[in-house]
Design a protein around this motif. Structure first.
Motif, PDB file in Angstrom:
ATOM      1  N   THR A  35       1.049  -1.254   0.210  1.00 58.11           N
ATOM      2  CA  THR A  35      -0.085   0.095  -0.113  1.00 58.11           C
ATOM      3  C   THR A  35       1.073   1.389   0.222  1.00 58.11           C
ATOM      4  O   THR A  35       1.509   1.341   0.852  1.00 58.11           O
TER       5      THR A  35
ATOM      6  N   ILE B 235       1.749   5.244  -0.188  1.00 53.94           N
ATOM      7  CA  ILE B 235       1.319   6.301   0.168  1.00 53.94           C
ATOM      8  C   ILE B 235       1.843   7.542  -0.887  1.00 53.94           C
ATOM      9  O   ILE B 235       3.099   7.644  -1.145  1.00 53.94           O
TER      10      ILE B 235
ATOM     11  N   ASP C 168       0.515  11.917   0.751  1.00 49.14           N
ATOM     12  CA  ASP C 168      -0.351  11.685   2.058  1.00 49.14           C
ATOM     13  C   ASP C 168      -1.472  10.828   1.752  1.00 49.14           C
ATOM     14  O   ASP C 168      -2.541  10.806   2.576  1.00 49.14           O
TER      15      ASP C 168
ATOM     16  N   PHE D  89      -3.501   7.346   0.526  1.00 53.77           N
ATOM     17  CA  PHE D  89      -3.273   5.890   0.433  1.00 53.77           C
ATOM     18  C   PHE D  89      -3.686   5.420  -0.834  1.00 53.77           C
ATOM     19  O   PHE D  89      -4.796   5.574  -1.396  1.00 53.77           O
TER      20      PHE D  89
ATOM     21  N   SER E 205      -7.622   0.335   3.676  1.00 56.23           N
ATOM     22  CA  SER E 205      -7.523   1.066   5.107  1.00 56.23           C
ATOM     23  C   SER E 205      -6.197   0.443   5.723  1.00 56.23           C
ATOM     24  O   SER E 205      -5.929   0.915   7.013  1.00 56.23           O
TER      25      SER E 205
ATOM     26  N   SER F  38      -3.450   1.134   7.038  1.00 60.18           N
ATOM     27  CA  SER F  38      -2.417   2.035   7.148  1.00 60.18           C
ATOM     28  C   SER F  38      -1.369   1.683   7.946  1.00 60.18           C
ATOM     29  O   SER F  38      -0.107   2.238   8.002  1.00 60.18           O
ATOM     30  N   SER F  39      -1.308   0.616   8.697  1.00 58.27           N
ATOM     31  CA  SER F  39      -0.168   0.089   9.762  1.00 58.27           C
ATOM     32  C   SER F  39       0.977  -0.385   8.793  1.00 58.27           C
ATOM     33  O   SER F  39       1.897  -0.541   9.101  1.00 58.27           O
TER      34      SER F  39
ATOM     35  N   ALA G 279       1.348   0.668   5.278  1.00 58.50           N
ATOM     36  CA  ALA G 279       1.482   1.654   4.171  1.00 58.50           C
ATOM     37  C   ALA G 279       2.863   2.287   4.229  1.00 58.50           C
ATOM     38  O   ALA G 279       3.451   2.576   5.320  1.00 58.50           O
TER      39      ALA G 279
ATOM     40  N   GLY H 217       4.774   4.401   7.146  1.00 54.30           N
ATOM     41  CA  GLY H 217       4.122   5.667   7.251  1.00 54.30           C
ATOM     42  C   GLY H 217       4.871   6.875   7.314  1.00 54.30           C
ATOM     43  O   GLY H 217       4.299   7.963   7.238  1.00 54.30           O
TER      44      GLY H 217
END
Ligand code: TQI
Ligand code: ZN
Ligand code: ZN
Length: 170
Positions: free
Chosen positions: A102, A104, A107, A109, A113, A115-116, A118, A152
């Motif tokens: 995933t 980024i 900012d 994605f 979802s 996000s942990s 990405a 992230g």
């Protein structure tokens, strides 16, 4: 400190104006292309090198693409996390990114979802371009060429150590 690949491969001094192209099979968005243009400019700022995006993939010095799993170079990608991307030193000039990540971009994605897991595309691009130019890994934690980055995190500013390394090569 910075390091180089065995034999210190680099683009030859008669080749200061280098070209790059995106694999046309990927049909990448302008946003993704802008991320790479930005990432290249972080290195050209400190070297006599220039980087120009051309559309002719076959004739470009550096070739960029997103692939999943086996993609024909004996270094298959491994799905989410693990290997995120790899790049081959001069004169090979290939920069491959794992499509399973995933990413980024600015900012935002690219999928789901998760996000942990990405990863920031520009941060990885700046690091891989360092490899494309001949830099190995650095022991300086703040350096772009340090071999770890957290999910992230955006880390795109060259450290003094990266600048010193690239200026030895070019
Ligand atoms: N890919 C590794 C990397 O680019 C590939 C690799 C492993 C490698 N060992 C190497 C390349 C030795 C050159 C020399 O480092 S990766 C990061 C970082 C990766 C890692 O997917 O693990 C970044 C890709 F540094 F953050 F951990 C991009 Cl930014
Ligand atoms: Zn590859
Ligand atoms: Zn690396």
């Amino acid at each position: 400190h910075y390091s180089f690949f065995p034999g210190t491969p680099r683009w030859p001094s008669r080749r200061r104006d280098l070209t790059y192209a995106f694999d046309p099979r990927n049909e990448l968005s302008e946003d993704v292309k802008r991320v790479f243009a930005n990432a290249f400019s972080r290195w050209s700022e400190w070297t006599p090198l220039t980087f120009t995006n051309i559309s002719d993939y076959s004739s470009a010095d550096m070739k960029i693409g997103f692939y999943s799993g086996d993609h024909g170079d004996d270094e298959p990608f491994d799905g989410v996390l693990g290997t995120l991307a790899h790049a081959f030193a001069p004169p090979t000039g290939l920069l491959h990114l794992d499509n399973a990540e995933t990413w980024i971009i600015n900012d935002v994605f690219t999928s789901g979802s998760s996000s942990s897991t990405a990863m920031d595309l520009e941060s990885v691009a700046v690091h891989e371009i360092g490899h494309l130019l001949g830099l190995g890994h650095s022991s300086v934690e703040n350096a772009i060429m340090y071999p770890t980055i957290a999910s992230g995190v955006k880390k795109v500013e060259l450290d003094r150590d990266d600048v010193e390394g690239i200026q030895v090569l070019y």
